[in-house]
Design a protein around this motif. Structure first.
Motif, PDB file in Angstrom:
ATOM      1  N   SER A 140       0.861  -1.190   0.000  1.00  0.00           N
ATOM      2  CA  SER A 140       0.000   0.000   0.000  1.00  0.00           C
ATOM      3  C   SER A 140       0.890   1.230   0.000  1.00  0.00           C
ATOM      4  CB  SER A 140      -0.908  -0.007   1.241  1.00  0.00           C
ATOM      5  OG  SER A 140      -0.133   0.174   2.400  1.00  0.00           O
ATOM      6  N   THR A 141       0.392   2.325  -0.541  1.00  0.00           N
ATOM      7  CA  THR A 141       1.224   3.530  -0.655  1.00  0.00           C
ATOM      8  C   THR A 141       1.559   4.111   0.707  1.00  0.00           C
ATOM      9  OG1 THR A 141      -0.793   4.803  -0.976  1.00  0.00           O
ATOM     10  CG2 THR A 141       0.475   4.198  -2.955  1.00  0.00           C
ATOM     11  N   LYS A 142       0.663   4.033   1.681  1.00  0.00           N
ATOM     12  CA  LYS A 142       0.920   4.582   3.010  1.00  0.00           C
ATOM     13  C   LYS A 142       2.061   3.823   3.661  1.00  0.00           C
ATOM     14  CE  LYS A 142      -1.524   6.083   7.096  1.00  0.00           C
ATOM     15  NZ  LYS A 142      -2.776   6.118   7.814  1.00  0.00           N
ATOM     16  N   LYS A 143       2.036   2.497   3.607  1.00  0.00           N
ATOM     17  CA  LYS A 143       3.090   1.670   4.207  1.00  0.00           C
ATOM     18  C   LYS A 143       4.406   1.907   3.477  1.00  0.00           C
ATOM     19  CE  LYS A 143       3.751  -2.137   6.864  1.00  0.00           C
ATOM     20  NZ  LYS A 143       3.257  -2.392   8.167  1.00  0.00           N
ATOM     21  N   ALA A 144       4.377   1.974   2.123  1.00  0.00           N
ATOM     22  CA  ALA A 144       5.596   2.208   1.349  1.00  0.00           C
ATOM     23  C   ALA A 144       6.185   3.568   1.697  1.00  0.00           C
ATOM     24  CB  ALA A 144       5.290   2.130  -0.143  1.00  0.00           C
ATOM     25  N   ALA A 145       5.337   4.595   1.900  1.00  0.00           N
ATOM     26  CA  ALA A 145       5.834   5.933   2.243  1.00  0.00           C
ATOM     27  C   ALA A 145       6.477   5.921   3.616  1.00  0.00           C
ATOM     28  CB  ALA A 145       4.691   6.942   2.207  1.00  0.00           C
ATOM     29  N   GLN A 146       5.914   5.185   4.572  1.00  0.00           N
ATOM     30  CA  GLN A 146       6.530   5.103   5.904  1.00  0.00           C
ATOM     31  C   GLN A 146       7.901   4.436   5.826  1.00  0.00           C
ATOM     32  OE1 GLN A 146       3.594   2.969   8.192  1.00  0.00           O
ATOM     33  NE2 GLN A 146       2.451   4.842   8.729  1.00  0.00           N
ATOM     34  N   ILE A 147       8.011   3.395   5.049  1.00  0.00           N
ATOM     35  CA  ILE A 147       9.308   2.700   4.924  1.00  0.00           C
ATOM     36  C   ILE A 147      10.328   3.604   4.214  1.00  0.00           C
ATOM     37  CG2 ILE A 147      10.484   0.729   3.889  1.00  0.00           C
ATOM     38  CD1 ILE A 147       7.874  -0.852   4.300  1.00  0.00           C
ATOM     39  N   MET A 148       9.875   4.348   3.201  1.00  0.00           N
ATOM     40  CA  MET A 148      10.790   5.234   2.465  1.00  0.00           C
ATOM     41  C   MET A 148      11.386   6.286   3.377  1.00  0.00           C
ATOM     42  SD  MET A 148      11.174   4.769  -0.806  1.00  0.00           S
ATOM     43  CE  MET A 148      10.537   3.660  -2.003  1.00  0.00           C
ATOM     44  N   MET A 149      10.602   6.751   4.350  1.00  0.00           N
ATOM     45  CA  MET A 149      11.094   7.772   5.283  1.00  0.00           C
ATOM     46  C   MET A 149      12.207   7.206   6.160  1.00  0.00           C
ATOM     47  SD  MET A 149       9.556  10.577   4.672  1.00  0.00           S
ATOM     48  CE  MET A 149       9.915  11.539   6.114  1.00  0.00           C
ATOM     49  N   GLU A 150      12.203   5.896   6.392  1.00  0.00           N
ATOM     50  CA  GLU A 150      13.205   5.265   7.252  1.00  0.00           C
ATOM     51  C   GLU A 150      14.471   4.875   6.477  1.00  0.00           C
ATOM     52  OE1 GLU A 150      12.919   4.939  10.562  1.00  0.00           O
ATOM     53  OE2 GLU A 150      11.012   6.019  10.406  1.00  0.00           O
ATOM     54  N   LEU A 151      14.377   4.751   5.146  1.00  0.00           N
ATOM     55  CA  LEU A 151      15.505   4.299   4.334  1.00  0.00           C
ATOM     56  C   LEU A 151      16.542   5.394   4.129  1.00  0.00           C
ATOM     57  CD1 LEU A 151      13.793   2.290   1.448  1.00  0.00           C
ATOM     58  CD2 LEU A 151      15.212   1.374   3.270  1.00  0.00           C
ATOM     59  N   ASP A 152      17.731   4.937   3.705  1.00  0.00           N
ATOM     60  CA  ASP A 152      18.790   5.879   3.292  1.00  0.00           C
ATOM     61  C   ASP A 152      18.308   6.615   2.037  1.00  0.00           C
ATOM     62  OD1 ASP A 152      21.336   7.056   3.260  1.00  0.00           O
ATOM     63  OD2 ASP A 152      22.078   5.539   1.851  1.00  0.00           O
ATOM     64  N   GLU A 153      18.693   7.863   1.911  1.00  0.00           N
ATOM     65  CA  GLU A 153      18.194   8.690   0.807  1.00  0.00           C
ATOM     66  C   GLU A 153      18.552   8.074  -0.556  1.00  0.00           C
ATOM     67  OE1 GLU A 153      18.052  13.237   1.093  1.00  0.00           O
ATOM     68  OE2 GLU A 153      19.689  12.869  -0.292  1.00  0.00           O
ATOM     69  N   GLU A 154      19.787   7.570  -0.730  1.00  0.00           N
ATOM     70  CA  GLU A 154      20.202   6.985  -2.018  1.00  0.00           C
ATOM     71  C   GLU A 154      19.366   5.746  -2.349  1.00  0.00           C
ATOM     72  OE1 GLU A 154      24.380   6.303  -2.770  1.00  0.00           O
ATOM     73  OE2 GLU A 154      24.923   8.048  -1.570  1.00  0.00           O
ATOM     74  N   MET A 155      19.173   4.903  -1.346  1.00  0.00           N
ATOM     75  CA  MET A 155      18.386   3.675  -1.563  1.00  0.00           C
ATOM     76  C   MET A 155      16.951   4.016  -1.922  1.00  0.00           C
ATOM     77  SD  MET A 155      18.665   0.641  -1.804  1.00  0.00           S
ATOM     78  CE  MET A 155      18.722  -0.959  -1.130  1.00  0.00           C
ATOM     79  N   ALA A 156      16.390   5.010  -1.213  1.00  0.00           N
ATOM     80  CA  ALA A 156      15.021   5.436  -1.494  1.00  0.00           C
ATOM     81  C   ALA A 156      14.904   5.955  -2.921  1.00  0.00           C
ATOM     82  CB  ALA A 156      14.594   6.519  -0.495  1.00  0.00           C
ATOM     83  N   LEU A 157      15.914   6.719  -3.377  1.00  0.00           N
ATOM     84  CA  LEU A 157      15.898   7.237  -4.741  1.00  0.00           C
ATOM     85  C   LEU A 157      15.983   6.113  -5.765  1.00  0.00           C
ATOM     86  CD1 LEU A 157      18.071  10.467  -4.622  1.00  0.00           C
ATOM     87  CD2 LEU A 157      15.689  10.269  -5.286  1.00  0.00           C
ATOM     88  N   LEU A 158      16.853   5.118  -5.501  1.00  0.00           N
ATOM     89  CA  LEU A 158      16.971   3.981  -6.429  1.00  0.00           C
ATOM     90  C   LEU A 158      15.630   3.255  -6.573  1.00  0.00           C
ATOM     91  CD1 LEU A 158      20.459   2.503  -5.428  1.00  0.00           C
ATOM     92  CD2 LEU A 158      19.852   3.632  -7.566  1.00  0.00           C
ATOM     93  N   ILE A 159      14.971   3.060  -5.452  1.00  0.00           N
ATOM     94  CA  ILE A 159      13.685   2.349  -5.496  1.00  0.00           C
ATOM     95  C   ILE A 159      12.620   3.197  -6.188  1.00  0.00           C
ATOM     96  CG2 ILE A 159      11.820   1.429  -4.050  1.00  0.00           C
ATOM     97  CD1 ILE A 159      14.038   0.660  -2.022  1.00  0.00           C
ATOM     98  N   LEU A 160      12.610   4.498  -5.895  1.00  0.00           N
ATOM     99  CA  LEU A 160      11.630   5.389  -6.535  1.00  0.00           C
ATOM    100  C   LEU A 160      11.840   5.459  -8.049  1.00  0.00           C
ATOM    101  CD1 LEU A 160      11.397   8.340  -3.966  1.00  0.00           C
ATOM    102  CD2 LEU A 160       9.608   6.682  -4.534  1.00  0.00           C
ATOM    103  N   ASN A 161      13.100   5.373  -8.504  1.00  0.00           N
ATOM    104  CA  ASN A 161      13.389   5.380  -9.940  1.00  0.00           C
ATOM    105  C   ASN A 161      12.810   4.165 -10.639  1.00  0.00           C
ATOM    106  OD1 ASN A 161      14.666   7.713 -10.773  1.00  0.00           O
ATOM    107  ND2 ASN A 161      16.701   7.012 -10.123  1.00  0.00           N
ATOM    108  N   GLU A 162      12.777   3.032  -9.938  1.00  0.00           N
ATOM    109  CA  GLU A 162      12.309   1.782 -10.558  1.00  0.00           C
ATOM    110  C   GLU A 162      10.797   1.630 -10.494  1.00  0.00           C
ATOM    111  OE1 GLU A 162      14.169  -0.361 -12.289  1.00  0.00           O
ATOM    112  OE2 GLU A 162      15.915   0.922 -11.944  1.00  0.00           O
TER     113      GLU A 162
END
Length: 191
Positions: A140-162
């Motif tokens: 779900s987008t809410k759960k994914a957004a919570q996890i993204m806030m906890e991730l490293d910025e580079e990792m979050a960007l890599l995942i958002l790109n895909e």
């Protein structure tokens, strides 16, 4: 009587030098030419035979020849020694250059292997981020957004790109506006 007078007159016509020439020098030259022709016919070099009768000249010539030979020998030895020194120096330079080349080749091979390792790591990271992106697509987008806030910025960007653009937009809508703006800028820079 008349004949005697005529012969005396004829004899008086020749000077002493003419008599010397006709009676002594010309016969002597004729004899020398015959002797030289005979010796040449016998195979003897007259000039070498003549030099054997002149020991003082021979010694002077041999001394001069020896000096010239010694000078040539010493100069040739010096040239040979300088040439051999130059050859030794050039061989050393060549061996040093060969060592440098082998070192450079070794460092180049090492750099190539590092590049290959990095390319493999990038491919592994890319394949793992694709798998993660598939995982986030299913959340779900809410759960994914919570996890993204906890991730490293580079990792979050890599995942958002895909992720797909609709999923990325919905996730960015769920996180804090400042963080969403930062991710948006970074995503725009990556593209």
């Amino acid at each position: 009587m008349k004949k005697e007078k005529q012969t005396e007159e004829v004899e008086e016509k020749y000077t002493f030098l003419q008599k010397l020439l006709y009676l002594f020098i010309i016969p002597l030259l004729f004899t020398l030419v015959i002797v030289l022709g005979y010796l040449t016919y016998e195979g003897k070099n007259v000039f070498e035979v003549a030099q054997s009768f002149l020991p003082a000249n021979e010694e002077m010539i041999t001394n001069e020849e020896k000096k010239e030979e010694e000078d040539e020998a010493s100069s040739s030895k010096q040239n040979e020694s300088t040439n051999s020194q130059e050859i030794i120096l050039l061989e050393r330079q060549v061996s040093e250059k060969e060592r440098e080349i082998t070192k450079l080749v070794a460092s180049l091979e090492e750099a190539n292997s590092k590049i290959e390792d990095l390319e493999k790591q990038q491919q592994e990271i890319k394949s793992s981020t694709k798998e993660l992106a598939k995982l986030y697509e299913g959340m779900s987008t809410k759960k994914a957004a919570q996890i993204m806030m906890e991730l490293d910025e580079e990792m979050a960007l890599l995942i958002l790109n895909e992720l797909s653009t609709s999923k990325t937009a919905s996730i960015l809508g769920q996180i804090e506006p400042e963080q969403a703006a930062r991710f948006t800028e970074l995503l725009a820079d990556n593209e």
